[in-house]
Design an enzyme around this catalytic site. Structure first.
Site, PDB file in Angstrom:
ATOM      1  CG  HIS A 100      -1.680  -1.234   1.460  1.00 46.01           C
ATOM      2  ND1 HIS A 100      -2.976  -1.439   1.049  1.00 46.01           N
ATOM      3  CD2 HIS A 100      -1.294  -2.389   2.059  1.00 46.01           C
ATOM      4  CE1 HIS A 100      -3.371  -2.649   1.394  1.00 46.01           C
ATOM      5  NE2 HIS A 100      -2.356  -3.263   1.998  1.00 46.01           N
TER       6      HIS A 100
ATOM      7  CB  SER B 145      12.969  22.848 -14.727  1.00 45.51           C
ATOM      8  OG  SER B 145      12.168  24.012 -14.821  1.00 45.51           O
TER       9      SER B 145
END
Ligand code: ARG
Length: 457
Positions: free
Chosen positions: A156, A277
């Site tokens: 999970h 970026s």
């Protein structure tokens, strides 16, 4: 140029239809297989006395020349000749004259295209399989290199139990092994010769299909001529194998993305495989991994494309089936590119061993070991689970690690607990004491590395 079917027609094909129905813009890449099939076909025709040996020689010589021209980029493909089959046949006739008109005896484009696609998929499956094998080798090298290093195992996406990093990496080797098995198993069904089925019904000419199968290295000859020209399940199977492989690559790509975040910090990706970026100077983005994950949609889409295209087609050949090639080509290209990127990138990934070690033991990750400790002292598992849960809750409330709980306090929960418990709560013991086959203990993982190394050879 005159169409091969001109006899029955009084009007020329419309230009709009020509450019709408052509496939030469994409099926040209089948040229090698088309020529290989034609050479085998011509040899069989001569052996059966349908054409002379001399004629077969001229045909094969012409085809080999055409192959050279295509290879060297000198061949000009023509849209008005629709597809690769007619482009090559027309070039052959131009080159060797009327003898070239004999090649298409006892054959149709329907069995020809089915053959080409099978030959193509056989070659692609081989390439993909050896790329998978290379990737497995890299995972295995890393598993050896980082042997003994702990990693928090997750369920999970919550820290669950400590495992060996090698064990985690070997999980991918297992997935890739099944992928390889699927590609090799499918070869049985790809390696069936459709040629000689002609349009759909076979031929009155005395051909020898078994001989052609032998020449082309097919294990079997398709036994129903209608099925042989109508069937594309071998291509769907290839796309399905690719989809499963891609799902595995995508899950790993996702872990690369996740593990390289500031939050996880388990790995650092090599500069050469990341991008920056345009606005944020500090960024280093895992674009290559993201695009592997992203291209999975295309691979699944291609599978659905072909399944849907085929589902309503009456037997036997239908022109719709020309649409099989685009998804198949795109899938093979995409899968090979993704595998190649991973093969190049993975050896440069740096595992942040300290961070992994330190997180492997945090967040009560050895609580299950405490429960199993109680079981070994005779406490039924459900009860042991409950007791351990209460101990964890109390530790959380006191902001303590399990090993910081005093023996006195432990014994309030269960008198069977003794001071050997502290050793059991360590990551080294948790991992080292796993007994079960396939578990994360170093001895078991070592065994698995050995087994897998042998298997991938
Ligand atoms: N270009 C066609 C295809 O890819 C070849 C078979 C054409 N057959 C036909 N009867 N028109 O499927």
């Amino acid at each position: 140029m005159k169409k091969p079917w001109q006899g029955r027609f009084t009007e020329k094909t419309s230009r709009i239809v020509e450019s709408f129905t052509e496939s030469i813009s994409f099926d040209r890449r089948l040229w090698k297989y088309d020529i290989e099939g034609s050479i085998a076909h011509a040899q069989m025709l001569a052996r059966q006395g349908i054409i002379t040996h001399n004629e077969a020689k001229k045909i094969t010589g012409g085809l080999r020349q055409i192959a050279q021209e295509i290879e060297s980029g000198k061949f000009s493909f023509r849209e008005d000749l629709e597809d690769i089959h007619m482009n090559i046949e027309a070039a052959l006739i131009q080159k060797i004259g009327d003898v070239g008109r004999k090649l298409h005896t006892a054959r149709s484009r329907n069995d020809q295209v089915a053959l080409d696609l099978r030959l193509y998929l056989r070659a692609e499956s081989g390439e993909i399989t050896s790329l998978i094998q290379k990737l497995q080798g890299i995972f295995l090298d890393l598993a050896g290199q980082y042997f003994g290093l702990y990693l928090p195992g997750y369920t999970h996406l919550q820290r669950a139990q400590p495992v060996l990093l090698s064990h985690h990496l070997l999980a991918y080797v297992e997935m890739l092994q099944r992928d390889r098995e699927r590609f090799s198993d499918s070869l049985k069904r790809i390696n069936r010769l459709p040629l000689g089925s002609c349009a759909l019904a076979g031929t009155t000419l005395p051909i020898d299909r078994t001989y052609v199968a032998q020449l082309l290295g097919f294990v079997e000859t398709a036994q129903n001529s209608i099925d042989a020209v109508a069937d594309r399940d071998f291509a769907i199977e290839f796309l399905s194998n690719c989809s499963l492989l891609m799902m595995h690559l995508s899950r790993f790509a996702e872990e690369l993305v996740l593990w390289s975040t500031e939050e996880f910090k388990f790995i650092e990706l090599p500069d050469a495989f990341t991008t920056g970026s345009s606005i944020m100077p500090q960024k280093k983005n895992p674009d290559a991994a993201e695009l592997i994950r992203g291209r999975t949609g295309r691979i699944y889409g291609n599978l659905l494309n072909l399944l849907t295209m085929m589902k309503g087609l009456p037997l036997a050949y239908n022109r719709d089936m020309q649409e099989d090639k685009l998804p198949v080509f795109d899938t093979a290209d995409t899968i090979k590119a993704c595998l190649s990127v991973l093969i190049a990138m993975l050896p440069g990934v740096v595992f942040q061993t300290e961070r992994m070690q330190e997180t492997a033991g945090a967040a009560y990750s050895t609580a299950t070991d405490l429960a199993e400790y109680l079981v070994k002292k005779g406490v039924p598992f459900r009860q042991a689970h409950e007791l351990t849960g209460r101990i964890v809750l109390s530790a959380i409330r006191q902001n303590k690690k399990l090993e910081e709980i005093s023996l006195e306090e432990f014994r309030k929960y269960s008198p069977v607990i003794q001071d050997d418990i502290y050793r059991r709560l360590s990551v080294a013991d948790s991992v080292g004491n796993k007994k079960s086959l396939g578990g994360t203990s170093p001895s078991e993982v070592k065994k698995q590395i050995k087994r897998l190394k042998k298997l991938i050879q």
